[in-house]
Design a protein around this motif. Structure first.
Motif, mmCIF file in Angstrom:
data_model
loop_
_atom_site.group_PDB
_atom_site.id
_atom_site.type_symbol
_atom_site.label_atom_id
_atom_site.label_comp_id
_atom_site.label_asym_id
_atom_site.label_seq_id
_atom_site.Cartn_x
_atom_site.Cartn_y
_atom_site.Cartn_z
ATOM 1 N N GLY A 126 0.809 -1.204 0.000
ATOM 2 C CA GLY A 126 0.000 0.000 0.000
ATOM 3 C C GLY A 126 0.843 1.253 0.000
ATOM 4 O O GLY A 126 2.063 1.210 -0.127
ATOM 5 N N ILE A 127 0.162 2.361 0.139
ATOM 6 C CA ILE A 127 0.798 3.670 0.192
ATOM 7 C C ILE A 127 0.677 4.173 1.628
ATOM 8 O O ILE A 127 -0.400 4.124 2.214
ATOM 9 C CB ILE A 127 0.110 4.672 -0.754
ATOM 10 C CG1 ILE A 127 0.077 4.153 -2.197
ATOM 11 C CG2 ILE A 127 0.760 6.047 -0.662
ATOM 12 C CD1 ILE A 127 1.396 4.157 -2.906
ATOM 13 N N ARG A 128 1.760 4.630 2.179
ATOM 14 C CA ARG A 128 1.772 5.221 3.521
ATOM 15 C C ARG A 128 2.271 6.648 3.397
ATOM 16 O O ARG A 128 2.938 7.006 2.426
ATOM 17 C CB ARG A 128 2.688 4.443 4.466
ATOM 18 C CG ARG A 128 2.387 2.964 4.561
ATOM 19 C CD ARG A 128 1.070 2.718 5.275
ATOM 20 N NE ARG A 128 0.851 1.308 5.509
ATOM 21 C CZ ARG A 128 0.070 0.529 4.765
ATOM 22 N NH1 ARG A 128 -0.545 1.027 3.721
ATOM 23 N NH2 ARG A 128 -0.098 -0.735 5.052
ATOM 24 N N ILE A 129 1.987 7.469 4.390
ATOM 25 C CA ILE A 129 2.437 8.856 4.405
ATOM 26 C C ILE A 129 3.439 9.037 5.540
ATOM 27 O O ILE A 129 3.134 8.712 6.698
ATOM 28 C CB ILE A 129 1.263 9.837 4.590
ATOM 29 C CG1 ILE A 129 0.228 9.655 3.482
ATOM 30 C CG2 ILE A 129 1.760 11.277 4.646
ATOM 31 C CD1 ILE A 129 0.727 9.992 2.088
ATOM 32 N N GLU A 130 4.629 9.514 5.204
ATOM 33 C CA GLU A 130 5.657 9.787 6.205
ATOM 34 C C GLU A 130 5.387 11.168 6.797
ATOM 35 O O GLU A 130 5.242 12.152 6.079
ATOM 36 C CB GLU A 130 7.050 9.769 5.565
ATOM 37 C CG GLU A 130 8.139 10.134 6.532
ATOM 38 C CD GLU A 130 9.417 10.563 5.852
ATOM 39 O OE1 GLU A 130 10.454 10.444 6.487
ATOM 40 O OE2 GLU A 130 9.369 11.036 4.713
ATOM 41 N N LEU A 131 5.321 11.221 8.114
ATOM 42 C CA LEU A 131 5.131 12.496 8.802
ATOM 43 C C LEU A 131 6.460 12.963 9.375
ATOM 44 O O LEU A 131 7.305 12.147 9.691
ATOM 45 C CB LEU A 131 4.096 12.331 9.923
ATOM 46 C CG LEU A 131 2.693 11.959 9.447
ATOM 47 C CD1 LEU A 131 1.795 11.712 10.637
ATOM 48 C CD2 LEU A 131 2.113 13.038 8.562
ATOM 49 N N PRO A 132 6.749 14.205 9.493
ATOM 50 C CA PRO A 132 5.879 15.352 9.298
ATOM 51 C C PRO A 132 5.929 15.920 7.884
ATOM 52 O O PRO A 132 5.238 16.883 7.577
ATOM 53 C CB PRO A 132 6.430 16.371 10.286
ATOM 54 C CG PRO A 132 7.896 16.093 10.300
ATOM 55 C CD PRO A 132 8.003 14.582 10.126
ATOM 56 N N ILE A 176 4.944 7.064 0.592
ATOM 57 C CA ILE A 176 5.885 5.947 0.512
ATOM 58 C C ILE A 176 5.124 4.731 -0.009
ATOM 59 O O ILE A 176 4.083 4.354 0.537
ATOM 60 C CB ILE A 176 6.485 5.619 1.886
ATOM 61 C CG1 ILE A 176 7.232 6.827 2.440
ATOM 62 C CG2 ILE A 176 7.403 4.408 1.811
ATOM 63 C CD1 ILE A 176 7.689 6.666 3.864
ATOM 64 N N LEU A 177 5.633 4.123 -1.072
ATOM 65 C CA LEU A 177 5.098 2.877 -1.600
ATOM 66 C C LEU A 177 5.765 1.748 -0.821
ATOM 67 O O LEU A 177 6.989 1.705 -0.726
ATOM 68 C CB LEU A 177 5.409 2.746 -3.091
ATOM 69 C CG LEU A 177 5.075 1.416 -3.746
ATOM 70 C CD1 LEU A 177 3.572 1.209 -3.796
ATOM 71 C CD2 LEU A 177 5.667 1.336 -5.129
ATOM 72 N N VAL A 178 4.977 0.830 -0.253
ATOM 73 C CA VAL A 178 5.532 -0.276 0.526
ATOM 74 C C VAL A 178 5.338 -1.567 -0.247
ATOM 75 O O VAL A 178 4.210 -1.933 -0.599
ATOM 76 C CB VAL A 178 4.873 -0.372 1.923
ATOM 77 C CG1 VAL A 178 5.488 -1.519 2.714
ATOM 78 C CG2 VAL A 178 5.019 0.937 2.676
ATOM 79 N N LEU A 179 6.461 -2.237 -0.533
ATOM 80 C CA LEU A 179 6.442 -3.534 -1.204
ATOM 81 C C LEU A 179 6.802 -4.614 -0.198
ATOM 82 O O LEU A 179 7.599 -4.382 0.708
ATOM 83 C CB LEU A 179 7.463 -3.567 -2.349
ATOM 84 C CG LEU A 179 7.285 -2.553 -3.463
ATOM 85 C CD1 LEU A 179 8.429 -2.679 -4.461
ATOM 86 C CD2 LEU A 179 5.956 -2.734 -4.157
ATOM 87 N N LYS A 180 6.225 -5.820 -0.372
ATOM 88 C CA LYS A 180 6.547 -6.957 0.486
ATOM 89 C C LYS A 180 6.979 -8.120 -0.392
ATOM 90 O O LYS A 180 6.303 -8.451 -1.370
ATOM 91 C CB LYS A 180 5.340 -7.376 1.319
ATOM 92 C CG LYS A 180 5.643 -8.538 2.251
ATOM 93 C CD LYS A 180 4.371 -9.084 2.885
ATOM 94 C CE LYS A 180 4.661 -10.266 3.789
ATOM 95 N NZ LYS A 180 5.342 -11.370 3.131
#
Length: 62
Positions: A10-16, A21-25
């Motif tokens: 999925g896509i996550r958001i890095e704060l701040p 961020i695209l997360v691959l497994k």
């Protein structure tokens, strides 16, 4: 170097910084790979994951 098959988690958001961020497994081992991407790419990937169709071709379709 061997190729490792992976799936999009999925896509996550890095704060701040609010940086997507695209997360691959990896499919065959418990490893994750974060890839910092742009907001336009994140929006395109999110649309594709949700099976939404754009009236015009997106960047990854060209």
């Amino acid at each position: 170097m061997a190729e490792i098959e992976a799936e999009v988690v999925g896509i996550r958001i890095e704060l701040p910084a609010n940086q997507p961020i695209l997360v691959l497994k990896a499919l065959d081992r418990p490893r994750y790979l974060p890839i910092w991407i742009g907001s336009q790419e994140a929006a395109s990937i999110t649309m594709a994951k949700k099976m939404l169709v754009s009236p015009r071709p997106l960047t990854h379709q060209l």
